[in-house]
Design a protein around this motif. Structure first.
Motif, short mmCIF file in Angstrom:
data_model
loop_
_atom_site.label_atom_id
_atom_site.label_comp_id
_atom_site.label_asym_id
_atom_site.label_seq_id
_atom_site.Cartn_x
_atom_site.Cartn_y
_atom_site.Cartn_z
N ASN A 194 -13.82 -68.38 -20.76
CA ASN A 194 -13.27 -67.29 -21.57
C ASN A 194 -12.77 -66.13 -20.71
OD1 ASN A 194 -12.97 -66.44 -24.47
ND2 ASN A 194 -14.15 -64.70 -23.72
N TRP A 207 -4.22 -72.81 -23.45
CA TRP A 207 -5.58 -72.37 -23.77
C TRP A 207 -6.19 -73.22 -24.89
CZ3 TRP A 207 -6.92 -66.55 -25.11
CH2 TRP A 207 -8.30 -66.41 -25.16
N GLN A 208 -5.44 -73.41 -25.95
CA GLN A 208 -5.98 -74.15 -27.10
C GLN A 208 -6.18 -75.62 -26.78
OE1 GLN A 208 -3.91 -73.34 -30.71
NE2 GLN A 208 -5.07 -74.80 -31.91
N LEU A 210 -11.13 -72.04 -28.28
CA LEU A 210 -12.16 -71.08 -28.68
C LEU A 210 -13.16 -71.73 -29.62
CD1 LEU A 210 -9.91 -67.95 -29.27
CD2 LEU A 210 -11.61 -68.20 -27.47
N GLN A 211 -14.44 -71.40 -29.44
CA GLN A 211 -15.51 -71.95 -30.25
C GLN A 211 -16.37 -70.83 -30.81
OE1 GLN A 211 -15.65 -75.16 -30.98
NE2 GLN A 211 -13.98 -75.70 -29.58
N SER A 265 -14.70 -69.32 -25.23
CA SER A 265 -14.51 -70.65 -24.68
C SER A 265 -15.29 -70.75 -23.38
CB SER A 265 -13.01 -70.91 -24.43
OG SER A 265 -12.48 -69.91 -23.59
N GLU A 266 -15.27 -71.93 -22.76
CA GLU A 266 -16.07 -72.12 -21.55
C GLU A 266 -15.58 -71.21 -20.43
OE1 GLU A 266 -16.13 -76.20 -20.50
OE2 GLU A 266 -17.17 -76.85 -22.33
N ASP A 296 -9.07 -75.59 -23.39
CA ASP A 296 -10.33 -74.84 -23.52
C ASP A 296 -10.32 -74.03 -24.81
OD1 ASP A 296 -12.81 -73.85 -22.91
OD2 ASP A 296 -12.10 -72.36 -21.47
#
Length: 658
Positions: free
Chosen positions: A443, A404-405, A410-411, A440-441, A408
């Motif tokens: 998510n 995930w990291q 997290l933002q 995220s995109e 994609d």
């Protein structure tokens, strides 16, 4: 547009300006220029009042050649639905711009008159025609009279120049037709070069044919037009008199100022949750020390202290994540916020896996032990199997989080809310609330993957806890309390996850709900698993026999059933013994009677000879302090007597089973 002025919108109308004015309000127009004749101006002014599009927040520009009292007259005749007072309120503060109508200097013009002399002659002519000039009853167009007078002079002077030029070319102005371009060019050149001092000031024309004159700027103040200044187009010079007055004492803004305000978690709420979480972390650390210090005790050793320590580390990580859940733009910059997002995901996921995984592995081993190892009750539970299961669950978590990291991450995403009015300010501003989220995109995909994995483990753990709800094994002495903890975690997770997603836009409610759920899970799990052990160690510091607070000392359901079965069997055997003893008593009585008569006695139709040392022995009486009862019956010929048998019930055997 060349001057950098942004035109927000243009609105036009034929007769009813309602929609046009309403659209101006929707577009948040603040500086509005109206271009229409006076009849339409009165309709617009009335609609301005109805739509509240006037006052300190708006500036209206109207054409300056309306009559001074244009907004008060002909209201009934034109069907204006506003009163005179309402029209005055709406007109207050508006600006007008127009070409300067009257020469400001008392100079003699080309006509031989000064501007004041021209005014007097004009007023006299109007009085003769019946106009009440003394009461400001002027005809329409009165303001433009100097322009019209100077326009006639401009045409006359231009024609004079044209006639002189045509005379040199042996032509006449009488020969002009609208298709005669040569004479038209001569007239245009003559008009363009005409310049003189007229009643309206210096008269001149630009190359585009526009009148070059001073622009007069006026503002309506207290129902009267006040001159604010003049603008010279040729010299690009503004003469300002500093006479303007603004409603509210402040220059209106050209638009609504939108202030972005970040919604953050309430500081008292954040401090309260951080304090509770910190206390929980201290308690967990104290329990780790307690667990390691007393690992040699039976009550601790039988509950697998290493597994308990893993659970406590998971609790510490979960409680630490509560602090990160409340950290937002108040404490970290937007550039650092994504790091907080990543840390939240890692701490919550790994902390849950360590805490719940340790409890899950215990319940799983209890289930396996009771289903596969019943034939060997002394079989031990290998600790490495418990640790392997926790490691496996943690490995799955790490794989998901790392992927995930990397692919994609997290933002920081901002959620915007509708505009709000400020609480304590008179400025023309609006508040645009914003709320930070970690997304995220893709998510939804990642959350579905994480929730799916965790949910599967939760449901399976709930099933195992239910299956082993009444099972008690000495190898894992706190399995029932672990099952209760799993019930607690499952229920709270099933409630917290959907509710947290629904109230995600309410930062205080969302933080409080999730934080309390995590804190409650952690505290209740520590309470259920460790409080009985702490009480046992305190009450029996020398590791004596386990007290009633020890979870292992309780009687399980299977033991209870086994005990009741043995009690029933004991009662049945005692009944049989009573019957045999009664038969023995009767036989003794008959033997006594036979001995006293000296004759053989038939017993059940059979002659039996007895001698000394033969026959039926006396029953053995139970001695004091023992529960052993034995009965021996010997008979050689009686068909009704029980063959030689020994019935024995020992309390030792009963104690062994119970």
């Amino acid at each position: 547009m060349e001057a950098g002025v942004e035109i927000v919108t243009r609105q036009s109308f034929l007769s009813d300006p309602t929609d046009a004015v309403r659209n101006l309000r929707r577009q948040d127009a603040r500086i509005i220029v109206g271009l229409f004749y006076v009849v339409a101006a009165r309709r617009v002014l009335c609609e301005m009042y109805k739509q509240q599009l006037y006052g300190r927040a708006y500036v209206w520009f109207f054409i300056g050649w309306y009559e001074d009292n244009w907004y008060e007259v002909n209201l009934d005749n034109e069907g204006i639905t506003c009163t005179v007072e309402q029209m005055r309120i709406a007109a207050e503060g508006h600006l007008t711009t127009e070409a300067l109508m009257w020469n400001q200097n008392n100079q003699t013009t080309i006509s031989g008159m000064t501007a004041e002399e021209f005014r007097q002659r004009l007023n006299s002519a109007l009085i003769e025609d019946g106009y009440d000039i003394n009461h400001d009853r002027y005809p329409e167009g009165y303001q433009e009279a100097p322009l019209a007078y100077d326009a006639v002079w401009s045409v006359a002077l231009a024609f004079n120049k044209t006639m002189e030029r045509l005379k040199q070319r042996r032509k006449s102005l009488r020969e002009f037709t609208y298709t005669d371009k040569d004479i038209a060019d001569e007239i245009y050149a003559a008009m363009n070069s005409t310049q003189f001092l007229g009643i309206s000031g210096v008269v001149a024309f630009s190359s585009q044919g526009d009148r070059i004159a001073l622009t007069q700027i006026e503002q309506m103040v207290n129902g009267k037009y006040e001159k604010l200044g003049y603008y010279d187009t040729q010299l690009d010079n503004l003469t300002w008199l500093n006479m303007e007055q603004w409603i509210g004492g402040k220059v209106p803004q050209d638009r609504t100022i939108v202030r972005r305000v970040l919604r953050t978690v309430s500081l008292p709420l954040f401090i309260c949750m951080c304090t509770i979480s910190s206390c929980g972390i201290l308690v967990a650390l104290a329990l780790i020390v307690f667990n390691i210090w007393n690992k040699h005790r039976r009550v601790i050793q039988s509950s697998h202290p290493v597994c308990n320590t893993i659970m406590l580390f998971g609790v510490i990580i979960c409680l630490a994540s509560v602090i990160l859940l409340g950290m937002d733009g108040r404490f970290v910059s937007p550039d650092e916020y994504p790091k907080i997002c990543q840390a939240r995901a890692w701490l919550l996921s790994t902390g849950f896996t360590l805490a719940y995984g340790a409890m899950f592995s215990k319940v799983w081993r209890v289930h396996r032990f009771t289903t596969k190892a019943k034939t060997d009750p002394k079989k031990k539970v290998e600790p490495w199997k418990l640790y392997t299961m926790v490691s496996g669950l943690l490995s799955v978590d790490l794989v998901i989080l790392i992927v995930w990291q990397i692919f994609d991450p997290l933002q920081r995403i901002l959620e915007t809310f509708p505009l709000e009015d400020p609480i304590s300010t008179t400025d023309d501003i609006k508040i645009r609330p914003e709320l930070e989220h970690c997304e995220s995109e893709r998510n939804s995909m990642w959350l579905g993957l994480v929730y799916g994995f965790k949910g599967l483990i939760l449901v399976f753990g709930l099933f195992l806890a239910y299956e082993t709800r009444s099972i008690k094994v000495k190898q894992i002495n706190d399995s029932r309390y672990v099952g209760m903890s799993i019930y607690n975690v499952v229920v709270l997770c099933l409630i917290t996850t959907p509710v947290g997603m629904v109230i995600a836009s309410q930062q205080d409610a969302s933080f409080a709900f999730v934080a309390l759920a995590v804190i409650f899970c952690c505290f209740l799990s520590m309470l259920l698993i460790f409080v009985p052990k702490v009480i046992e160690v305190i009450r029996h510091p020398k590791d004596k026999a386990e007290s009633k607070y020890n979870p292992d000392s309780g009687i399980s359901k299977e033991d209870e059933e086994r005990y009741q079965k043995l009690v029933t069997e004991n009662e049945e055997l005692q009944r049989l013994i009573s019957q045999k003893e009664e038969k023995i008593r009767l036989l003794r009585q008959r033997l006594v009677e036979r001995d006293s008569s000296g004759k053989p006695t038939e017993l059940n139709g059979t002659s039996t000879n007895t001698g000394t040392g033969t026959g039926i022995g006396a029953p053995t009486q139970p001695t004091s302090g023992t529960a052993t009862t034995s009965l021996t019956v010997q008979a050689s010929t009686s068909s009704h007597l029980t063959p030689a048998a020994t019935l024995a019930i020992t309390q030792d055997t009963l104690d062994h089973h119970t």
